[in-house]
Design a protein around this motif. Structure first.
Motif, short mmCIF file in Angstrom:
data_model
loop_
_atom_site.label_atom_id
_atom_site.label_comp_id
_atom_site.label_asym_id
_atom_site.label_seq_id
_atom_site.Cartn_x
_atom_site.Cartn_y
_atom_site.Cartn_z
N LYS A 137 -10.92 8.09 6.75
CA LYS A 137 -11.85 7.52 5.78
C LYS A 137 -12.58 8.61 5.02
O LYS A 137 -13.14 9.54 5.59
CB LYS A 137 -12.86 6.62 6.51
CG LYS A 137 -13.75 5.77 5.62
CD LYS A 137 -12.97 4.72 4.84
CE LYS A 137 -12.14 3.78 5.67
NZ LYS A 137 -12.90 2.84 6.49
N ALA A 150 -9.67 -0.43 4.80
CA ALA A 150 -8.52 0.42 4.49
C ALA A 150 -8.96 1.71 3.81
O ALA A 150 -10.00 1.75 3.15
CB ALA A 150 -7.55 -0.33 3.57
N THR A 151 -8.19 2.76 4.00
CA THR A 151 -8.35 3.96 3.17
C THR A 151 -7.62 3.72 1.85
O THR A 151 -7.07 2.64 1.61
CB THR A 151 -7.76 5.19 3.86
OG1 THR A 151 -6.32 5.05 3.91
CG2 THR A 151 -8.30 5.34 5.28
N GLY A 170 -8.44 3.79 8.78
CA GLY A 170 -8.27 2.51 8.11
C GLY A 170 -8.44 1.37 9.08
O GLY A 170 -7.69 0.40 9.06
N GLU A 171 -9.47 1.49 9.93
CA GLU A 171 -9.67 0.53 11.01
C GLU A 171 -11.06 -0.08 11.00
O GLU A 171 -11.26 -1.20 11.51
CB GLU A 171 -9.41 1.24 12.34
CG GLU A 171 -9.45 0.36 13.56
CD GLU A 171 -9.10 1.08 14.84
OE1 GLU A 171 -9.01 0.42 15.89
OE2 GLU A 171 -8.91 2.33 14.79
N GLY A 182 -4.11 2.59 2.84
CA GLY A 182 -3.82 1.39 3.60
C GLY A 182 -4.55 1.36 4.93
O GLY A 182 -5.50 2.12 5.17
N THR A 183 -4.10 0.49 5.82
CA THR A 183 -4.75 0.29 7.12
C THR A 183 -4.05 1.10 8.20
O THR A 183 -2.93 1.60 8.00
CB THR A 183 -4.70 -1.18 7.52
OG1 THR A 183 -3.32 -1.57 7.73
CG2 THR A 183 -5.32 -2.07 6.45
N THR A 193 -15.20 -0.32 2.75
CA THR A 193 -13.79 -0.65 2.87
C THR A 193 -13.32 -0.45 4.31
O THR A 193 -13.84 0.41 5.03
CB THR A 193 -12.95 0.23 1.93
OG1 THR A 193 -11.57 -0.09 2.09
CG2 THR A 193 -13.15 1.72 2.21
N GLN A 248 -0.61 -0.29 9.01
CA GLN A 248 0.40 0.08 8.02
C GLN A 248 0.80 1.54 8.15
O GLN A 248 1.98 1.89 7.98
CB GLN A 248 -0.13 -0.22 6.62
CG GLN A 248 -0.33 -1.69 6.34
CD GLN A 248 -1.21 -1.96 5.14
OE1 GLN A 248 -1.86 -1.05 4.60
NE2 GLN A 248 -1.25 -3.21 4.70
N THR A 250 0.84 -1.20 0.00
CA THR A 250 0.00 0.00 0.00
C THR A 250 0.87 1.25 0.00
O THR A 250 2.10 1.18 0.13
CB THR A 250 -0.90 0.03 1.24
OG1 THR A 250 -0.06 0.19 2.41
CG2 THR A 250 -1.73 -1.24 1.37
#
Length: 605
Positions: free
Chosen positions: A95, A122-123, A113-114, A126-127, A120, A130, A68
């Motif tokens: 987000k 992830a954004t 991203g949680e 990524g998460t 989704t 990350q 990512t």
């Protein structure tokens, strides 16, 4: 984020968002020599001759060879630090309207991203794990992190509401995927002054905008989505301050880039900065997109020096130079922009995600002669230069920019001089006199189609100078007055520096270092590693961290051969098979391996 110039369609912007610097007489700069503040600790994100990088562009890929975008940035921590980048500006980490939203179409500022929201977890980048790992890698290399703070608006509400008994609008933000985690605050129509929505992207307004247009109409409240009310809404103000403090602690931020501040009520911006940035030493820079220098100066005054500002007028001078492509008068760079007017508060840049976005409202790329602009901002005595990721990595300019950053670090010190009687339509010259420990420099920029030479009286008497950029070979020697004739290539730049300097021979030999750390905070599937600044310790890349043995749990042990006499920074980390990483707290541990062996007995911080 993209902000609009007068006459630009706000609707067009919304669709784009949601789709997702004899003897010639020298002139001394009367304000020269003002130092950039020194970073006493890692929390002060403005270092002497520091250089930030905008670590993204408008449509960054959703996957890279490293994974990512967060993983991509984390993987580059070592090379960015070695290149002289001292801070990275991250894109909005929370987000947006969906998996492809670039972050400016904000939905939930607490979802990094949680949570499974808008289809989704992830954004785009990524998460949360990350993201935290990338920040840890950057911090581990001494690179500081600024987050993009979007506080003007929200988009993509969860449901419609009847606003003020008049309009059925999407203004209900209840966050069913997150619930009350981190915050129980919800947003409804009464929290907003109006909203811009489909099908025609028109504005529905039920309260007065936070402020009346100013700067000849170039600043106005309504920009995009559901416009947050800050004037007269204490609850919204307090919630946004709480969020700012939360994300600062959650990510360990060193500073902030404030989005679209000319669209927000200025007293709120000041209040937020006082409450969140405060006297912490963290850095802040605002996107107040004014092309007019007087408007920039007025905004700096209205925010009371609380925030730096991007030098928008200087960018447009570079754009004019680019469009002229050899026909523009280079004397326009003398004493230029907000950088010259208020260097202590200026962030100079060449291009960014908006100016580079083809079809965007602010599309104004410095497509020609771009390295001349970088030579300008990276050698200047004023301003905090920002390098654009895409210029460095994708447009093939990284090696040249890296050389200029090295020159900045080694030579860009001391009083500045503009050569107003030497400069002409094609060639611009500028020097730094150096100080007691740095030798200074002479920079020349030439946008003309032919090589040029200029006779210049430099601050360097009886000195031999070389072009540190490598664009010119050979040496130039000045006379007792500092005068010599200096060449610069066609459509090129040169940075002539006095010779001399010493090198330190590399250390030899190794020390077998036994690492013993006491830590009982693991569960099955988790292990403790040591990660540090040298290649033997993984070079701050968590994928290369050295695993310790848990056989003597809760003491984790391992022996690693490190180069003797070389200072090492390191931390202990906890990692699982999925790559989720937890760094121990506190500052980086520091020691210098000596002798043939040594032992470290540590307790997890």
């Amino acid at each position: 984020m993209k902000t609009l110039l007068r006459g630009t369609s706000r609707a067009a912007l919304a669709v784009a968002l949601l789709a997702l610097g004899g003897c010639a007489k020298e002139t001394l700069n009367p304000n020269a020599g003002a130092p950039v503040p020194v970073a006493a600790t890692s929390s002060n994100a403005t270092v002497v001759n520091g250089v930030m990088m905008q670590g993204f562009y408008w449509n960054t890929p959703t996957s890279t060879p490293a994974g990512t975008w967060w993983q991509n940035l984390g993987s580059k921590a070592t090379e960015l630090s070695q290149a002289g980048i001292t801070a990275v500006w991250l894109p909005p980490a929370y987000k947006g309207s969906g998996a492809l939203d670039v972050g400016y179409g904000v939905y939930d500022r607490y979802d990094l991203g949680e949570f499974n929201q808008k289809g989704t977890v992830a954004t785009r980048y990524g998460t949360i794990g990350q993201l935290q790992s990338a920040i840890g890698a950057l911090h581990g290399q001494g690179v500081q992190v600024y987050e993009d703070m979007v506080m003007n608006h929200f988009t993509s509400a969860d449901a419609q509401e009847l606003a003020n008994g008049q309009y059925n609008v999407y203004t209900s933000f209840t966050y069913p995927g997150r619930g009350n985690t981190y915050s129980s605050y919800q947003w409804h129509w009464g929290n907003f002054t109006g909203t811009q929505q489909a099908p025609n992207n028109g504005w529905y307004q039920w309260k007065s905008w936070d402020f009346q247009p100013y700067a000849n109409g170039d600043a106005y409240d309504n920009l995009l989505g559901s416009e947050v009310q800050y004037n007269g809404n204490t609850a919204n103000v307090n919630e946004t301050i709480n969020w700012g403090n939360w994300i600062t602690a959650k990510l360990g931020l060193d500073g902030y880039r404030l989005d679209a501040t000319k669209h927000m009520y200025t007293p709120f911006v000041n209040q937020w900065l006082d409450a969140v940035k405060g006297t912490s030493g963290r850095f802040a820079v605002s996107e107040a997109w004014f092309r007019n220098l007087a408007d920039m100066n007025n905004y700096a005054a209205s925010t009371g020096g609380r925030t730096s500002l991007f030098d928008v007028p200087l960018h447009y001078l570079f754009n004019d130079m680019s469009n002229g492509n050899g026909a523009w008068d280079m004397r326009g760079l003398q004493f230029a922009g907000f950088t010259e007017a208020n260097g202590a508060l200026s962030v100079s840049f060449v291009d960014n995600h908006d100016t580079d976005q083809q079809g965007g409202a602010l599309y104004s790329p410095v497509a020609n002669l771009k390295m001349l602009a970088y030579a300008y901002i990276l050698t200047r005595d004023k301003g905090y230069p920002c390098v654009f990721y895409r210029d460095y990595y994708e447009y093939g300019l990284g090696a040249q920019i890296k050389k200029l950053i090295a020159i900045r670090k080694a030579n860009a010190y001391g009083a500045a001089a503009e050569y107003t009687s030497t400069n002409d339509a094609n060639v611009y010259a500028y020097s730094r006199a150096g100080d007691s420990t740095h030798k200074g420099l002479l920079m020349l920029l030439n946008d003309g189609g032919s090589a040029a030479s200029k006779g210049i009286t430099t601050p360097f008497a009886n000195a031999t100078l070389t072009d540190a950029t490598g664009n010119n070979t050979g040496t130039i020697t000045t006379n007792a007055s500092g005068y010599a004739v200096f060449p610069v290539g066609a459509r090129s730049y040169a940075v002539w520096v006095p010779g001399g300097g010493t090198t330190t021979p590399p250390p030899t030999g190794t020390t077998a270092v036994a690492f013993n750390v006491t830590y009982s905070g693991t569960v099955s599937g988790q292990d403790v590693y040591v990660l540090g600044s040298t290649a033997q310790l993984g070079a701050w890349n968590t994928a290369n961290a050295i695993k310790l043995s848990g056989a003597a749990y809760p003491v984790w042990k391992g022996t690693i051969n490190l180069t003797s006499g070389t200072s090492v920074q390191f931390k202990y980390i906890r990692k699982d098979a999925a790559g989720n990483v937890l760094y121990e707290g506190g500052s980086n541990r520091v020691f210098t391996p000596t002798g043939t062996s040594m032992t470290r007995n540590d307790t997890w911080q």
